[in-house]
Scaffold this motif. Structure first.
Motif, PDB file in Angstrom:
ATOM      1  N   ASN A 189      59.936 114.071  53.249  1.00 25.07           N
ATOM      2  CA  ASN A 189      59.795 113.429  51.934  1.00 25.07           C
ATOM      3  C   ASN A 189      58.365 112.968  51.668  1.00 25.07           C
ATOM      4  N   GLY A 190      57.417 113.516  52.409  1.00 22.67           N
ATOM      5  CA  GLY A 190      56.014 113.171  52.199  1.00 22.67           C
ATOM      6  C   GLY A 190      55.443 113.866  50.965  1.00 22.67           C
ATOM      7  N   ASP A 191      54.167 113.647  50.746  1.00 19.60           N
ATOM      8  CA  ASP A 191      53.494 114.199  49.573  1.00 19.60           C
ATOM      9  C   ASP A 191      53.187 115.679  49.806  1.00 19.60           C
ATOM     10  N   PRO A 192      53.806 116.585  49.038  1.00 17.37           N
ATOM     11  CA  PRO A 192      53.543 118.017  49.239  1.00 17.37           C
ATOM     12  C   PRO A 192      52.077 118.382  49.019  1.00 17.37           C
ATOM     13  N   ALA A 193      51.436 117.751  48.050  1.00 19.18           N
ATOM     14  CA  ALA A 193      50.037 118.071  47.773  1.00 19.18           C
ATOM     15  C   ALA A 193      49.151 117.732  48.965  1.00 19.18           C
ATOM     16  N   SER A 194      49.473 116.643  49.670  1.00 16.81           N
ATOM     17  CA  SER A 194      48.690 116.250  50.838  1.00 16.81           C
ATOM     18  C   SER A 194      48.814 117.292  51.945  1.00 16.81           C
ATOM     19  N   ILE A 199      50.963 128.735  51.534  1.00 14.42           N
ATOM     20  CA  ILE A 199      51.522 127.420  51.239  1.00 14.42           C
ATOM     21  C   ILE A 199      52.912 127.592  50.642  1.00 14.42           C
ATOM     22  N   ASP A 200      53.908 127.067  51.353  1.00 11.89           N
ATOM     23  CA  ASP A 200      55.287 127.068  50.857  1.00 11.89           C
ATOM     24  C   ASP A 200      55.506 125.778  50.077  1.00 11.89           C
ATOM     25  N   THR A 201      55.910 125.869  48.828  1.00  9.45           N
ATOM     26  CA  THR A 201      56.042 124.692  47.973  1.00  9.45           C
ATOM     27  C   THR A 201      57.507 124.310  47.790  1.00  9.45           C
ATOM     28  N   ALA A 202      57.725 123.125  47.227  1.00 11.70           N
ATOM     29  CA  ALA A 202      59.074 122.605  47.030  1.00 11.70           C
ATOM     30  C   ALA A 202      59.776 123.348  45.894  1.00 11.70           C
ATOM     31  N   GLY A 222      51.999 121.470  39.733  1.00  8.15           N
ATOM     32  CA  GLY A 222      50.680 121.389  39.115  1.00  8.15           C
ATOM     33  C   GLY A 222      49.725 120.562  39.952  1.00  8.15           C
ATOM     34  N   LYS A 223      50.235 119.483  40.544  1.00  7.17           N
ATOM     35  CA  LYS A 223      49.411 118.630  41.406  1.00  7.17           C
ATOM     36  C   LYS A 223      48.968 119.387  42.656  1.00  7.17           C
ATOM     37  N   VAL A 224      49.903 120.123  43.256  1.00  6.43           N
ATOM     38  CA  VAL A 224      49.556 120.907  44.452  1.00  6.43           C
ATOM     39  C   VAL A 224      48.448 121.897  44.109  1.00  6.43           C
TER      40      VAL A 224
END
Length: 408
Positions: free
Chosen positions: A272-277, A296-299, A313-315
């Protein structure tokens, strides 16, 4: 006389008394004296029996030695002493064996039979209809229905039917070979043979190529990311994986397992951490290690109030602090058909999709979705998934795909 008798009786009594004392004395000498019972019984173990040919040894007490008499190792001997044996119960698990994926060149051709088993219904149906002696309006409607059922899409279907009408009229008599060649040519036109289907993994800067994989959960997104790592490793590239799907418990472990198989390092963060980080750290580590590609595998969904598209968008913005994205791949489940196009539109509004990955194309999926999704997004299908095996992700090749549709 009486006195004599009395003397004899006294003598006999005396002799009997003396005899009893002697017997009692002898009995006491034969029996050991009784011992007082001990309050605590003492149990003594029986001595060990000697083995055949050995004599029982009497234990001897070792004499104490002074510190001067003890043989201590010298400094040189201590340095040469063997290292302690590691406890097997706490030993670290062995490193996983690195697999060597099969080459990607011609992979779709090798998987063509699997693709044909599920897709040639479209080709065979069209060939049977076109082979009729008289192609009336009812037949052309059947041809149109066949294309729509295969998820080709309304507009591409209308275009294909119009071209087939014209060419069949000009052709006149139609042999099976001529019909197959005609249909193959028209389908290739719809699929597109001049599109750039290369997965771009080389950066224009002195940094690794950055590829972001997006899509909703359930489409096979994380699995596709892992399989793509195998494709790149098979092509001789070094890969770093970024497990930015932090909101799905199994995603991070799943991606790391894929990476470990081919020797690709996985950068992960807390659940549950920050995906962008995580994405930022993955690119940072990729640069530090001199890797060729960062995947990079995204949510695919979030458990927070932040919208999924806002997070993507943030990632994207965070990753681009290191350099531009070289590829954004949208993973779609081919079995969802036209419903998958709705997902494609939403993702395309947030991130610039550069390529499509169609998974599960070996199941109940309709081959026409390739044409429909390319027409909808204006970007090519670059990879297709044709099974559950680790090397069942193949670069999309239009000729091999169409040949599988219409059969031999």
């Amino acid at each position: 006389m009486d006195i004599l008798i009395l003397a004899v009786v006294i003598a006999l009594v005396a002799i009997g008394a003396i005899s009893g004392l002697v017997v009692s004395s002898r009995t006491k000498k034969q029996l050991p004296p009784p011992q007082a019972p001990s309050s605590t019984p003492t149990i003594t173990a029986p001595p060990a029996e000697p083995h055949v040919g050995e004599e029982a040894e009497t234990p001897r007490e070792e004499p104490r030695r002074t510190i001067e008499e003890v043989d201590l190792p010298t400094a040189e001997e201590a340095l040469e002493a063997p290292a302690a044996v590691e406890d097997p119960l706490v030993a670290a698990p062995p490193a996983p064996e690195i697999e060597i994926p099969e080459p990607t060149a011609g992979r779709l051709v090798r998987l063509r039979a699997r693709l044909a088993r599920s897709q040639n219904t479209l080709g065979k149906g069209l060939l049977n209809l076109l082979s009729r002696e008289h192609l009336d309006e009812d037949t052309w409607e059947e041809i149109e229905d066949t294309l729509l059922t295969a998820d080709v899409g309304v507009t591409p279907t209308q275009e294909l039917v119009e071209r087939l009408r014209e060419r069949v009229k000009v052709l006149g008599t139609r042999t099976p070979e001529e019909l197959r060649a005609l249909l193959r040519e028209e389908l290739l036109t719809l699929v597109g043979t001049d599109l750039d289907r290369t997965v771009h993994t080389e950066s224009a800067l002195d940094t690794p190529g950055i590829v972001m994989v997006v899509g909703v959960n359930g489409t096979g997104k994380t699995t596709t990311t892992g399989k793509l790592a195998r494709v790149l490793v098979a092509d001789g590239k070094s890969v770093v994986l970024g497990a930015a799907d932090t909101f799905r418990a199994a995603a991070t472990d799943q991606l790391q397992t894929w990476g470990d198989r081919v020797g690709a390092r996985t950068i992960r963060g807390p659940e549950n951490g920050d995906p962008a980080s995580v994405a930022y750290d993955a690119v940072k580590e990729g640069i530090a290690e001199g890797a060729d590609v960062v995947l990079i595998d995204t949510a695919g969904r979030l458990h927070t109030k932040t919208g999924l598209m806002d997070e993507l968008g943030k990632v994207k913005r965070v990753v681009e602090k290191h350099g531009p994205l070289d590829e954004v791949l949208l993973v779609l489940d081919a079995t969802t058909g036209q419903n998958g196009l709705v997902q494609a539109r939403v993702f395309a509004e947030v991130v610039d999709i550069t390529g499509i990955v169609l998974t599960k194309l070996d199941g109940t999926a309709k081959g026409g979705i390739v044409i429909a999704v390319q027409r909808e997004l204006g970007v090519p299908v670059k990879l297709i998934g044709l099974g559950e095996g680790p090397d069942d992700l193949a670069p999309f090749e239009p000729e091999a795909f169409v040949d599988a549709l219409i059969g031999d």
